[in-house]
Design a protein around this motif. Sequence first.
Motif: not given
Length: 321
Positions: A253-268
Amino acid sequence: MAQGPVLGDGGYLLELERRGYVRAGPFTPEVSVTEPEALAQLHREFMRAGAEVLQALTFYASEDKLATVGLSGRVDDINRAAVEVAREVAAEGDALVAGNLSLTWAYDPADPDSAEHVRALFDRQLEVQVDVGLDLVVAETFTWLGEAMIALERALPTGLPVVVTMSYERDPRSYEGHSPGECARRLADAGAHVVGVNCLRAPGQSLPLVEDMRAAVPVYVACQPVAYRTTTDAPDFTSLPEFPFALDPLQLPRQAMAVYAMKARDAGVNYIGSCCGSVASHVKAMAQALGKLPVEEGEWRVDYERPMSAFEYYRHPSEPG
């Protein structure tokens, strides 16, 4: 990327196959010459959804791969058309255009002539792509680090920024046995401007690998997972029995990719993209999560006494999540 993460686009070949323009199996990119408007429309969808980089559909557009479907001799036409289509769409907005190199299926470290043959394949693609006009080069989906190093070697003389990403099947190591961190170090030491992970794995199986790269190198890091559900036991979506004709129930679902994007940003992670299975709605959700697009779009005045849509009638939340 020095000012914050850059958002990439989504998947092309599998989505164009779903739409009837690409043949499943070979997944070759002749759509750039057979149905250029279909390709342009997909580029346009990604850009409207917030993508800041459009990758020209030159994945698998090397001579040997095209010859498997009777397109020997069309490599120049397909590479030229793909970049032209991407450039035309990018000019409608404010996106960059990336040329693309990918695994060739011709690399064999046991064959001393293999490396020179792969160099010639990449050189031919790059000559045409650069002539049309690129902003950067993305070399991706390499399982052999040796082939990735050849792609980097051939792309650096263009003078353009070069992104090189590895793909990892069941074992999170290159075919030579190198860890993601070691692959990143070797590519960065050889001059790659951005190193990373792409394709095959879902966000949950990709982020740990890119975090290993982030810890290993000072250069920018990229992550482009698939938007399909994979597991620790079966992390490569192409190995699943659902590939390629029954993947729909596995699409995230699109929400899963949104969560991924935030985790990726926070991981640098500096270049946050996606790959196979990722469509415009995924990219849009990622753009909203990263603050690149507003959650609310336009005006909607609810100044009447009764619901005027099922959205209001059932009191659905006004924000995605």
